[in-house]
Design a protein around this motif. Structure first.
Motif, mmCIF file in Angstrom:
data_model
loop_
_atom_site.group_PDB
_atom_site.id
_atom_site.type_symbol
_atom_site.label_atom_id
_atom_site.label_comp_id
_atom_site.label_asym_id
_atom_site.label_seq_id
_atom_site.Cartn_x
_atom_site.Cartn_y
_atom_site.Cartn_z
ATOM 1 N N GLY A 153 0.810 -1.205 0.000
ATOM 2 C CA GLY A 153 0.000 0.000 0.000
ATOM 3 C C GLY A 153 0.845 1.258 0.000
ATOM 4 N N LEU A 154 0.213 2.380 -0.315
ATOM 5 C CA LEU A 154 0.884 3.676 -0.404
ATOM 6 C C LEU A 154 -0.008 4.727 0.235
ATOM 7 C CD1 LEU A 154 3.121 5.579 -1.615
ATOM 8 C CD2 LEU A 154 1.682 5.704 -3.667
ATOM 9 N N VAL A 155 0.586 5.564 1.095
ATOM 10 C CA VAL A 155 -0.128 6.646 1.765
ATOM 11 C C VAL A 155 0.608 7.956 1.499
ATOM 12 C CG1 VAL A 155 -0.877 7.598 3.978
ATOM 13 C CG2 VAL A 155 -0.980 5.113 3.584
ATOM 14 N N ASP A 169 -1.244 -2.857 -8.480
ATOM 15 C CA ASP A 169 -2.385 -3.279 -7.665
ATOM 16 C C ASP A 169 -2.265 -2.745 -6.242
ATOM 17 O OD1 ASP A 169 -0.283 -4.788 -6.789
ATOM 18 O OD2 ASP A 169 -1.301 -6.721 -6.943
ATOM 19 N N LEU A 170 -1.539 -1.659 -6.074
ATOM 20 C CA LEU A 170 -1.367 -1.035 -4.765
ATOM 21 C C LEU A 170 -2.692 -0.499 -4.216
ATOM 22 C CD1 LEU A 170 1.822 1.151 -5.297
ATOM 23 C CD2 LEU A 170 1.609 -0.638 -3.560
ATOM 24 N N ALA A 171 -2.879 -0.654 -2.912
ATOM 25 C CA ALA A 171 -3.923 0.094 -2.226
ATOM 26 C C ALA A 171 -3.347 1.481 -1.941
ATOM 27 C CB ALA A 171 -4.297 -0.600 -0.924
ATOM 28 N N VAL A 172 -4.042 2.536 -2.336
ATOM 29 C CA VAL A 172 -3.492 3.891 -2.235
ATOM 30 C C VAL A 172 -4.471 4.814 -1.529
ATOM 31 C CG1 VAL A 172 -2.659 5.906 -3.512
ATOM 32 C CG2 VAL A 172 -2.145 3.603 -4.353
ATOM 33 N N LEU A 173 -3.934 5.588 -0.584
ATOM 34 C CA LEU A 173 -4.662 6.668 0.064
ATOM 35 C C LEU A 173 -3.866 7.945 -0.101
ATOM 36 C CD1 LEU A 173 -6.847 7.881 1.950
ATOM 37 C CD2 LEU A 173 -5.440 7.140 3.892
ATOM 38 N N SER A 174 -4.439 8.917 -0.777
ATOM 39 C CA SER A 174 -3.780 10.213 -0.993
ATOM 40 C C SER A 174 -4.594 11.284 -0.284
ATOM 41 C CB SER A 174 -3.681 10.525 -2.490
ATOM 42 O OG SER A 174 -3.181 11.836 -2.700
ATOM 43 N N ILE A 175 -3.972 11.931 0.719
ATOM 44 C CA ILE A 175 -4.645 12.978 1.486
ATOM 45 C C ILE A 175 -3.956 14.305 1.194
ATOM 46 C CG2 ILE A 175 -5.456 13.681 3.751
ATOM 47 C CD1 ILE A 175 -4.829 10.886 4.780
ATOM 48 N N VAL A 240 -7.195 4.921 9.634
ATOM 49 C CA VAL A 240 -7.792 3.735 10.256
ATOM 50 C C VAL A 240 -8.733 3.041 9.267
ATOM 51 C CG1 VAL A 240 -9.375 2.957 12.061
ATOM 52 C CG2 VAL A 240 -7.519 4.537 12.620
ATOM 53 N N GLY A 241 -9.513 3.822 8.542
ATOM 54 C CA GLY A 241 -10.387 3.230 7.535
ATOM 55 C C GLY A 241 -9.621 2.544 6.432
ATOM 56 N N PHE A 242 -8.528 3.150 6.016
ATOM 57 C CA PHE A 242 -7.684 2.558 4.955
ATOM 58 C C PHE A 242 -7.082 1.243 5.414
ATOM 59 C CE2 PHE A 242 -3.382 2.229 3.051
ATOM 60 C CZ PHE A 242 -3.738 2.117 1.710
#
Length: 249
Positions: A153-155, A169-175, A240-242
């Motif tokens: 994953g990537l944040v 196929d990365l799970a990604v969260l961009s804030i 936390v949701g991610f």
């Protein structure tokens, strides 16, 4: 006589080049240590007092481990350029409280681009964890994108990729932040195509670039209209949701 003059000229040139290299390296070393943005003491003290987290300043970085011993996921987090790594402990505290081990790296020369270590140099801080995400703030996020091939994953905090990860196929969260004067909303949007189509992209209203850490104001940034506490709650909820669905896709 002419040959001696040539030798003397070559010596002058070589010594001149050596002097330029030495001055250049010395200048970089000095610049990297001057103007480092220090962590604010109050939020850091609250993290240190948190009984749910054990904090170790290890060779791999600042390691925040849930004290219940039930951590099975981890985040390696790369600081922004010339920002004290401790400045991110508070905004990542809620994630560690939720059971995720966090490793905040100490980039070489306080600049992630100079740090050529692979992801395993940091995940070795918690060898029992198999599922890792990598993240970072600002230029630290750009470096995290380069390390993402070895993660699940990537944040991104106020950052965007220079590498094309759209086919991964990365799970990604961009804030990002609406008031960010450095990683502006326009810049984040322009790089959106480099992330997977299903990346979670969230803009926090009122957040500036420096809202993603606790190190004070930053030159060139916008003015935050969100409070520190509200920012930390918003980021913690997103993290936390991610991680609740991580690493499953």
């Amino acid at each position: 006589m002419q040959q001696k003059r040539r030798r003397r000229a070559w010596k002058v040139v070589l010594w001149g080049l050596l002097a330029v290299v030495v001055l250049g390296v010395g200048g970089i070393l000095v610049w990297s240590q001057v103007g480092v943005m220090a962590a604010e003491p109050e939020p850091l003290a609250a993290v240190r007092a948190d009984p749910a987290i054990r904090i170790d300043d290890a060779p791999q970085g600042i390691v925040m481990t849930p004290t219940d011993g039930d951590s099975d996921r981890g985040l390696v987090f790369v600081p922004g350029a010339k920002v004290d790594p401790w400045a991110y402990a508070s905004i990542l505290q809620g994630l560690a409280d939720d059971g995720v081990t966090v490793v905040i790296t100490h980039p070489w020369l306080n600049l992630a681009f100079f740090d050529l270590r692979g992801l395993d140099a940091f995940t070795s801080a918690a060898p029992d964890i198999d599922d890792w995400a990598v993240g970072g703030h600002s230029l630290g996020g750009v470096r995290a994108c380069q390390l993402a091939a070895d993660a699940e994953g990537l944040v991104l905090f106020g950052s965007y990729c220079a590498d094309d990860l759209s086919a991964s196929d990365l799970a990604v969260l961009s804030i990002s932040g609406s008031e960010d004067g450095l990683s502006t909303p326009a810049k984040v949007d322009a790089a959106r195509h480099l992330l997977p189509d299903d990346a979670e992209v969230v803009e926090i209203d009122g957040a500036a670039h420096a809202s993603f850490g606790d190190y004070g104001a930053q030159a060139g940034d916008g003015t935050a209209t969100i409070s520190r506490d509200d920012m930390h709650v918003a980021v913690t909820d997103l993290l936390v949701g991610f991680f609740a669905g991580f690493p499953e896709r």
